[in-house]
Design a protein around this motif. Structure first.
Motif, mmCIF file in Angstrom:
data_model
loop_
_atom_site.group_PDB
_atom_site.id
_atom_site.type_symbol
_atom_site.label_atom_id
_atom_site.label_comp_id
_atom_site.label_asym_id
_atom_site.label_seq_id
_atom_site.Cartn_x
_atom_site.Cartn_y
_atom_site.Cartn_z
ATOM 1 N N GLU A 49 37.458 -14.150 2.063
ATOM 2 C CA GLU A 49 37.673 -14.726 3.388
ATOM 3 C C GLU A 49 38.234 -13.686 4.356
ATOM 4 N N GLU A 50 39.126 -12.825 3.880
ATOM 5 C CA GLU A 50 39.676 -11.767 4.729
ATOM 6 C C GLU A 50 38.591 -10.763 5.123
ATOM 7 N N LEU A 51 37.724 -10.430 4.175
ATOM 8 C CA LEU A 51 36.627 -9.515 4.481
ATOM 9 C C LEU A 51 35.668 -10.152 5.481
ATOM 10 N N ARG A 52 35.406 -11.442 5.344
ATOM 11 C CA ARG A 52 34.532 -12.126 6.288
ATOM 12 C C ARG A 52 35.112 -12.058 7.707
ATOM 13 N N ARG A 53 36.422 -12.187 7.798
ATOM 14 C CA ARG A 53 37.061 -12.094 9.107
ATOM 15 C C ARG A 53 36.959 -10.676 9.665
ATOM 16 N N GLN A 54 37.187 -9.669 8.787
ATOM 17 C CA GLN A 54 37.119 -8.279 9.237
ATOM 18 C C GLN A 54 35.711 -7.910 9.718
#
Length: 316
Positions: A49-54
């Motif tokens: 999820e953090e990578l998707r945001r980045q």
């Protein structure tokens, strides 16, 4: 002519925009989570999820498209989701292989297709003409990958004339090696596309041979061959030119397959690799560049065809 050019430029721009929407939308509906692929199988849901945001994949799709196409307009094709490198310079480097390959393939197709097509028409009532037409029909139906394997078996394995794999690491700084590594791939594409051009050339030549002005030229003392050479080849050339706009798309599609077969570091091979890695940003930019090349060539063919054909100029 100015009105014609403005209309064609407008069609070119609209075509590119429509193509960009189709490419972007198609890649977004493919199954699989891009962020999960990039993060790896050992990543936790929170990391994904953090990578998707980045990566901006959590933003509305419309905003993602506008960001991408806005960058394309300014010359920025985005950054790879996998390597984080700029996409534009990498595509430009790969085009240094794909464009020469396409150019050499087109030259081979024209050298094979046009003279043999004219000859097949001139010999239409003889065995030689029938043989040429039959062989062209058969070769045009052969998949490019099969044609490549057959030519490898002939020119590389049996005759040892041409290299079959790779491209110099230094690229065109070694022009002799670079050129020789593209000869066999170009012949592979050129043979198949040349067979298609041969069939169109033969058909156009047959129409010209039956035209009234060639009968008139023959009536004043010229042979049919002389009349064709002096008064008919211009019409044949216009037909071939019109066909080239369509054949360029076939050349680029063939390049995707041939670059894989001959291990050439071009856009086609890069595209196949990036599709496997789900590198959406690179794939959509690569597809748009290839589509743009086809549309630009079609635009150029239309302009040249209109400039050379007096019938089109008189029609408007």
């Amino acid at each position: 002519m100015t009105r014609f050019l403005l209309g064609r430029v407008l069609l070119l721009v609209v075509g590119l925009l429509v193509a960009s929407v189709i490419i972007f939308a198609t890649l977004r509906v493919l199954p699989g989570d891009v962020a999960q692929v990039v993060a790896g199988t050992q990543s936790t849901p929170a990391q994904v999820e953090e990578l998707r945001r980045q990566l901006g994949l959590d933003r509305p799709v419309v905003l993602q498209y506008l960001d991408w196409i806005g960058g394309v307009v300014t010359g920025d094709l985005g950054r790879s989701l996998v390597t984080k490198g700029a996409v534009g310079p990498e595509i430009a480097a790969k085009l240094g292989v794909t464009l020469p390959l396409a150019g050499m393939s087109l030259a081979a197709a024209l050298v094979l297709g046009v003279p043999l097509g004219v000859l097949a028409a001139v010999l239409r009532r003889r065995a030689g003409g029938a043989v040429i037409a039959f062989v062209a029909q058969a070769v045009a139906a052969v998949p490019v990958v099969w044609a490549g394997m057959l030519l490898v078996a002939l020119f590389a394995v049996t005759l040892h004339w041409l290299p079959t794999q790779g491209f110099p690491l230094d690229g065109w700084s070694e022009p002799g090696r670079a050129f020789s590594s593209l000869v066999l791939p170009a012949l592979t594409i050129g043979a198949v596309e040349g067979a298609v051009i041969l069939r169109f050339t033969r058909s156009a030549t047959l129409s010209v041979l039956d035209a009234d002005h060639l009968r008139t030229a023959a009536a004043v003392g010229l042979t049919r061959t002389q009349a064709l050479l002096r008064h008919g080849l211009g019409s044949v050339a216009l037909t071939v030119l019109a066909v080239l706009g369509v054949q360029i798309a076939g050349l680029l599609v063939g390049a995707v397959v041939v670059e894989q077969l001959f291990s050439l570091p071009g856009v086609g091979r890069m595209l196949v690799t990036d599709v496997g890695r789900r590198d959406v940003t690179k794939v959509q930019s690569e597809l748009l560049v290839l589509t743009g090349l086809v549309l630009v060539v079609g635009f150029a063919v239309d302009v040249v065809h209109r400039a050379l054909d007096p019938r089109q100029r008189e029609a408007t």
